[in-house]
Write a protein that holds these residues in place. Sequence first.
Motif, PDB file in Angstrom:
ATOM      1  N   GLU A 181       0.836  -1.210   0.000  1.00  0.00           N
ATOM      2  CA  GLU A 181       0.000   0.000   0.000  1.00  0.00           C
ATOM      3  C   GLU A 181       0.869   1.258   0.000  1.00  0.00           C
ATOM      4  O   GLU A 181       0.514   2.267  -0.580  1.00  0.00           O
ATOM      5  N   ASP A 182       2.016   1.169   0.662  1.00  0.00           N
ATOM      6  CA  ASP A 182       2.937   2.308   0.755  1.00  0.00           C
ATOM      7  C   ASP A 182       3.967   2.222  -0.381  1.00  0.00           C
ATOM      8  O   ASP A 182       4.811   1.324  -0.386  1.00  0.00           O
ATOM      9  N   PRO A 183       3.922   3.146  -1.353  1.00  0.00           N
ATOM     10  CA  PRO A 183       4.868   3.105  -2.484  1.00  0.00           C
ATOM     11  C   PRO A 183       6.343   3.111  -2.061  1.00  0.00           C
ATOM     12  O   PRO A 183       7.185   2.536  -2.750  1.00  0.00           O
ATOM     13  N   SER A 184       6.646   3.729  -0.906  1.00  0.00           N
ATOM     14  CA  SER A 184       8.038   3.813  -0.457  1.00  0.00           C
ATOM     15  C   SER A 184       8.597   2.469   0.008  1.00  0.00           C
ATOM     16  O   SER A 184       9.798   2.323   0.206  1.00  0.00           O
ATOM     17  N   LYS A 185       7.724   1.463   0.168  1.00  0.00           N
ATOM     18  CA  LYS A 185       8.175   0.128   0.579  1.00  0.00           C
ATOM     19  C   LYS A 185       8.308  -0.840  -0.605  1.00  0.00           C
ATOM     20  O   LYS A 185       8.786  -1.960  -0.461  1.00  0.00           O
ATOM     21  N   ARG A 186       7.869  -0.413  -1.777  1.00  0.00           N
ATOM     22  CA  ARG A 186       7.820  -1.337  -2.926  1.00  0.00           C
ATOM     23  C   ARG A 186       9.193  -1.666  -3.498  1.00  0.00           C
ATOM     24  O   ARG A 186       9.346  -2.642  -4.224  1.00  0.00           O
ATOM     25  N   TRP A 187      10.202  -0.855  -3.170  1.00  0.00           N
ATOM     26  CA  TRP A 187      11.563  -1.140  -3.668  1.00  0.00           C
ATOM     27  C   TRP A 187      12.064  -2.482  -3.139  1.00  0.00           C
ATOM     28  O   TRP A 187      12.921  -3.117  -3.763  1.00  0.00           O
ATOM     29  N   ILE A 188      11.519  -2.923  -2.009  1.00  0.00           N
ATOM     30  CA  ILE A 188      11.897  -4.225  -1.434  1.00  0.00           C
ATOM     31  C   ILE A 188      11.592  -5.347  -2.430  1.00  0.00           C
ATOM     32  O   ILE A 188      12.328  -6.332  -2.509  1.00  0.00           O
ATOM     33  N   ALA A 189      10.513  -5.189  -3.212  1.00  0.00           N
ATOM     34  CA  ALA A 189      10.155  -6.191  -4.222  1.00  0.00           C
ATOM     35  C   ALA A 189      11.248  -6.305  -5.277  1.00  0.00           C
ATOM     36  O   ALA A 189      11.552  -7.404  -5.764  1.00  0.00           O
ATOM     37  N   GLY A 190      11.857  -5.161  -5.638  1.00  0.00           N
ATOM     38  CA  GLY A 190      12.934  -5.168  -6.626  1.00  0.00           C
ATOM     39  C   GLY A 190      14.170  -5.901  -6.125  1.00  0.00           C
ATOM     40  O   GLY A 190      14.789  -6.685  -6.848  1.00  0.00           O
ATOM     41  N   VAL A 191      14.528  -5.660  -4.874  1.00  0.00           N
ATOM     42  CA  VAL A 191      15.684  -6.337  -4.266  1.00  0.00           C
ATOM     43  C   VAL A 191      15.413  -7.835  -4.134  1.00  0.00           C
ATOM     44  O   VAL A 191      16.263  -8.672  -4.445  1.00  0.00           O
TER      45      VAL A 191
END
Length: 390
Positions: A282-292
């Motif tokens: 829900e929080d866009p700032s946490k979505r980078w974890i998906a990339g890692v």
Amino acid sequence: MGKKASVVPPIMAGLISVIVNYGGTFILIFQAAQMAGLSPEQTASWVWSISIGVGITGILLSWYTKEPIITAWSTPAAAFLITALVTVSYSEAIGAYIISALAFVILGLSGYFEKLIKLIPPGIASGLLAGILLQFGIAAFLNMSITPVLAISLFLIYLITKRFSPRYAIVSVLVFGFIILTLQSQVNFAGFEFKLAYPLFTEPTFSMNATLSVALPLFLITLTGQYMPGLIILKNDGFKTKAKPILAITGVGSIIMAPFGSHAFNLSSIASAICTGKEAHEDPSKRWIAGVTAGIFYIIVGLFGVTLAAIFAAFPATFISSLAGLALLSTITGSLSSAMSEEKTREAAVITFLATAANINIFGISGAFWGLVLGITAYFILNLKLKKAK
């Protein structure tokens, strides 16, 4: 506890994106390797280099930008290589991969990405991609004459899953196809072995033929078929990363991995959507974890490239070509739709599409290059504005 739970959705999104990529069009790489006559060791090295490269660049970009930058291999380029690798030697192909990757580094560092895109009419680029992919779509239906039970079953499974859960259509075809083949005793795991893959260096050679017939189409296909839609997906979900670092890092990575078989890796245009939207977090700032996370899973799979190669080698050729054709249906549909969308470029796009699909061979240069040349020529002649005589 709440903090730990919050990272679960992006981790799952990263895992799903990797499964979709490997379970979908990765089969094209094995098909290209077969057509090129590559050894199992060379094929495993290709799997190793592209998986490790994609994993590392995705982790670096996601960590640096704090955005879900999902990198992947160029799917349309893999499809193109199935026919292109027949016309050039493997060492020439490696040289072409390096030239194409170098062009992306220059494009990224110069900041001319947007300007170059404007020089190629979108309809022409779409016609080029549709022409390259046409034969794969046709193969899925030609197989209905060869192995009707298998091919028709796969087609129906694809349609039913696509109706209710489009994202998992190809994964479902792969799973149910495996069940059908097992029941028919058509899966041969005699060559299966569980062991680590290792890189195999091939010294590149450079030729004008490979530059024009492999490097140039590879560059244009990856640019228009991967980077453009990938950046659009990121922007649509509110992310603001520029093309410059993505092009530069994936380009440098592609150069390093090319001698080990990697054809091109780039911004993902398919799996990105799984990790950039609300379903990832829900929080866009946490979505980078998906990339890692996706990057870590890519590296793990790459380490076992020999095993993955053996699994795909166990399936009959008709299953492989049917799976590839069905996996590319959406891409073919989107390309044809885009090619026909503008009246100004429509006829030139059709010329590009037909000429590319015909796989013309002149002066030893084949297929996509001539489709592009004829299409752009048609576009300028048909749209050239002549001054009226006074």
